[in-house]
Motif scaffolding. Sequence first.
Motif, PDB file in Angstrom:
ATOM      1  N   PHE A 180      17.057  38.785   6.027  1.00 37.63           N
ATOM      2  CA  PHE A 180      17.707  39.134   7.401  1.00 37.63           C
ATOM      3  C   PHE A 180      16.637  39.500   8.397  1.00 37.63           C
ATOM      4  CE2 PHE A 180      22.063  40.151   8.314  1.00 37.63           C
ATOM      5  CZ  PHE A 180      21.972  40.323   9.631  1.00 37.63           C
ATOM      6  N   GLN A 181      15.375  40.276   8.001  1.00 39.21           N
ATOM      7  CA  GLN A 181      14.523  40.745   8.950  1.00 39.21           C
ATOM      8  C   GLN A 181      13.872  39.447   9.512  1.00 39.21           C
ATOM      9  OE1 GLN A 181      12.200  43.984   6.957  1.00 39.21           O
ATOM     10  NE2 GLN A 181      13.874  44.970   6.470  1.00 39.21           N
ATOM     11  N   GLU A 182      13.387  38.706   8.771  1.00 35.82           N
ATOM     12  CA  GLU A 182      12.833  37.468   9.157  1.00 35.82           C
ATOM     13  C   GLU A 182      13.685  36.597  10.149  1.00 35.82           C
ATOM     14  OE1 GLU A 182      11.447  34.921   6.012  1.00 35.82           O
ATOM     15  OE2 GLU A 182       9.902  36.791   5.188  1.00 35.82           O
ATOM     16  N   TRP A 183      14.887  36.533   9.754  1.00 30.52           N
ATOM     17  CA  TRP A 183      15.718  36.057  10.589  1.00 30.52           C
ATOM     18  C   TRP A 183      16.053  36.551  12.041  1.00 30.52           C
ATOM     19  CZ3 TRP A 183      21.817  36.719  11.080  1.00 30.52           C
ATOM     20  CH2 TRP A 183      22.368  35.985  11.926  1.00 30.52           C
ATOM     21  N   THR A 184      16.085  37.896  11.974  1.00 34.11           N
ATOM     22  CA  THR A 184      16.489  38.475  13.404  1.00 34.11           C
ATOM     23  C   THR A 184      15.078  38.411  14.061  1.00 34.11           C
ATOM     24  OG1 THR A 184      15.804  40.788  12.208  1.00 34.11           O
ATOM     25  CG2 THR A 184      18.334  39.980  12.678  1.00 34.11           C
ATOM     26  N   ALA A 185      13.823  38.431  13.507  1.00 30.31           N
ATOM     27  CA  ALA A 185      12.584  38.280  14.254  1.00 30.31           C
ATOM     28  C   ALA A 185      12.368  36.810  14.778  1.00 30.31           C
ATOM     29  CB  ALA A 185      11.668  38.590  13.215  1.00 30.31           C
ATOM     30  N   GLU A 186      12.996  36.086  14.133  1.00 31.02           N
ATOM     31  CA  GLU A 186      12.847  34.573  14.721  1.00 31.02           C
ATOM     32  C   GLU A 186      13.985  34.506  15.997  1.00 31.02           C
ATOM     33  OE1 GLU A 186      15.350  30.691  13.533  1.00 31.02           O
ATOM     34  OE2 GLU A 186      14.174  31.344  12.099  1.00 31.02           O
ATOM     35  N   LEU A 187      15.011  35.277  15.742  1.00 33.85           N
ATOM     36  CA  LEU A 187      16.191  35.234  16.889  1.00 33.85           C
ATOM     37  C   LEU A 187      15.532  35.896  18.196  1.00 33.85           C
ATOM     38  CD1 LEU A 187      19.363  35.954  15.200  1.00 33.85           C
ATOM     39  CD2 LEU A 187      18.794  33.729  16.092  1.00 33.85           C
ATOM     40  N   GLU A 188      14.789  36.925  17.888  1.00 28.20           N
ATOM     41  CA  GLU A 188      14.180  37.636  19.071  1.00 28.20           C
ATOM     42  C   GLU A 188      13.131  37.156  19.966  1.00 28.20           C
ATOM     43  OE1 GLU A 188      13.349  41.688  17.158  1.00 28.20           O
ATOM     44  OE2 GLU A 188      15.001  42.591  18.313  1.00 28.20           O
ATOM     45  N   SER A 189      12.617  35.942  19.272  1.00 35.38           N
ATOM     46  CA  SER A 189      11.645  35.067  19.931  1.00 35.38           C
ATOM     47  C   SER A 189      12.236  34.183  20.800  1.00 35.38           C
ATOM     48  CB  SER A 189      10.693  34.477  18.796  1.00 35.38           C
ATOM     49  OG  SER A 189      11.393  33.476  18.212  1.00 35.38           O
ATOM     50  N   THR A 190      13.478  33.923  20.916  1.00 42.72           N
ATOM     51  CA  THR A 190      14.228  33.079  21.765  1.00 42.72           C
ATOM     52  C   THR A 190      14.580  33.989  22.894  1.00 42.72           C
ATOM     53  OG1 THR A 190      15.146  31.588  19.525  1.00 42.72           O
ATOM     54  CG2 THR A 190      16.252  31.340  21.942  1.00 42.72           C
ATOM     55  N   ALA A 191      14.030  33.567  24.014  1.00 43.30           N
ATOM     56  CA  ALA A 191      14.628  34.198  25.214  1.00 43.30           C
ATOM     57  C   ALA A 191      15.980  33.856  25.528  1.00 43.30           C
ATOM     58  CB  ALA A 191      13.608  33.795  26.372  1.00 43.30           C
ATOM     59  N   PRO A 192      16.803  34.946  25.894  1.00 47.81           N
ATOM     60  CA  PRO A 192      18.303  34.797  26.474  1.00 47.81           C
ATOM     61  C   PRO A 192      18.220  33.986  27.741  1.00 47.81           C
ATOM     62  CG  PRO A 192      17.620  37.047  26.608  1.00 47.81           C
ATOM     63  CD  PRO A 192      16.561  36.450  25.817  1.00 47.81           C
ATOM     64  N   ALA A 193      19.145  32.921  28.007  1.00 40.86           N
ATOM     65  CA  ALA A 193      19.403  32.104  29.125  1.00 40.86           C
ATOM     66  C   ALA A 193      20.011  33.200  30.133  1.00 40.86           C
ATOM     67  CB  ALA A 193      19.981  31.075  28.986  1.00 40.86           C
ATOM     68  N   ASP A 194      19.564  33.304  31.479  1.00 38.13           N
ATOM     69  CA  ASP A 194      20.331  34.135  32.629  1.00 38.13           C
ATOM     70  C   ASP A 194      20.884  33.222  33.182  1.00 38.13           C
ATOM     71  OD1 ASP A 194      18.187  32.910  33.696  1.00 38.13           O
ATOM     72  OD2 ASP A 194      16.834  34.529  34.294  1.00 38.13           O
ATOM     73  N   ASP A 195      21.128  31.897  33.189  1.00 39.28           N
ATOM     74  CA  ASP A 195      21.738  31.246  33.952  1.00 39.28           C
ATOM     75  C   ASP A 195      23.257  30.801  33.278  1.00 39.28           C
ATOM     76  OD1 ASP A 195      20.624  29.688  32.181  1.00 39.28           O
ATOM     77  OD2 ASP A 195      21.079  27.833  33.149  1.00 39.28           O
ATOM     78  N   GLY A 196      24.431  30.516  33.978  1.00 42.37           N
ATOM     79  CA  GLY A 196      25.484  30.077  33.350  1.00 42.37           C
ATOM     80  C   GLY A 196      26.719  31.330  33.647  1.00 42.37           C
ATOM     81  N   THR A 197      27.981  31.181  33.173  1.00 39.16           N
ATOM     82  CA  THR A 197      28.781  32.162  33.162  1.00 39.16           C
ATOM     83  C   THR A 197      28.720  33.034  31.936  1.00 39.16           C
ATOM     84  OG1 THR A 197      30.404  30.622  32.051  1.00 39.16           O
ATOM     85  CG2 THR A 197      30.550  30.558  34.468  1.00 39.16           C
ATOM     86  N   PRO A 198      29.344  34.178  31.630  1.00 37.72           N
ATOM     87  CA  PRO A 198      29.494  34.504  30.637  1.00 37.72           C
ATOM     88  C   PRO A 198      29.865  33.710  29.199  1.00 37.72           C
ATOM     89  CG  PRO A 198      30.125  36.164  32.131  1.00 37.72           C
ATOM     90  CD  PRO A 198      29.971  34.702  32.822  1.00 37.72           C
ATOM     91  N   ARG A 199      30.966  32.911  29.758  1.00 34.24           N
ATOM     92  CA  ARG A 199      31.390  32.084  28.538  1.00 34.24           C
ATOM     93  C   ARG A 199      30.510  31.096  28.117  1.00 34.24           C
ATOM     94  NH1 ARG A 199      37.314  28.770  28.388  1.00 34.24           N
ATOM     95  NH2 ARG A 199      36.904  27.694  26.437  1.00 34.24           N
ATOM     96  N   GLU A 200      29.782  30.448  29.040  1.00 34.19           N
ATOM     97  CA  GLU A 200      28.604  29.319  28.663  1.00 34.19           C
ATOM     98  C   GLU A 200      27.761  30.140  28.074  1.00 34.19           C
ATOM     99  OE1 GLU A 200      29.394  26.642  32.629  1.00 34.19           O
ATOM    100  OE2 GLU A 200      27.833  28.099  32.582  1.00 34.19           O
TER     101      GLU A 200
END
Length: 228
Positions: free
Chosen positions: A70-90
């Motif tokens: 689980f820790q390895e998975w969350t570390a992988e996810l944290e390396s993905t920058a969140p997109a700041d474009d689009g609506t909240p639903r998108e």
Amino acid sequence: MEFKRARNEEQRTERRRQILATAAAMLTETPVAKLSLNELSRRIGLAKSNVLRYFESREAVLLELLDSEFQEWTAELESTAPADDGTPRERGDRLAQLLAASMAGRPVLCDLLSAQAAVLEHNISTEVAIRHKHAARQNMRTLTGLVRRHLPELDAEGASALVETALLMAMAAWPCSRPAEALRAAYASDPALAAMRMDFTEVVRRTVEAAASGLLVRRGWDAAGHGL
């Protein structure tokens, strides 16, 4: 593999690491339900009684492995920058795809998660249960924080609810998406039945999308990102 008796804390830590690594390798070949302590002991070249010097049970081994996965998975996810474009639903839809696809790419994690409540959290001591639940609590906090970075419109309660939905659906969908040989043959023989075979990534993605949209609406956001 031949082992000598571990005589200090560093050696004991290394022995535990080797046991966990061997269990992780076995889970790439066989499901949790078929991994036995006897076979684990044979693979690492230790008597079963010696493995039990480091872990009190098969379930204790697998719970610690679950925490690590689980820790390895969350570390992988944290390396993905969140997109700041689009609506909240998108952005919620993109987050749903990210969570579903990343879990599908970690079959050992999914197998362990699906066995957690019914199998792994049994045959353990209170001490092991406390240690596991503290680790799980921290993992959930990390994942909730990640969700809020992708969907800042959600408060902590909403982000936590989305995490719980994603994990519960993954736990249920994983074994259903891995049918037994007889069911695979049935699906292959009849197109009408084949449509019933569950696609793990798709069902998790759809469920998380729906949950994210619903949580956003309940917190005052419409599909276009406007406050209600």
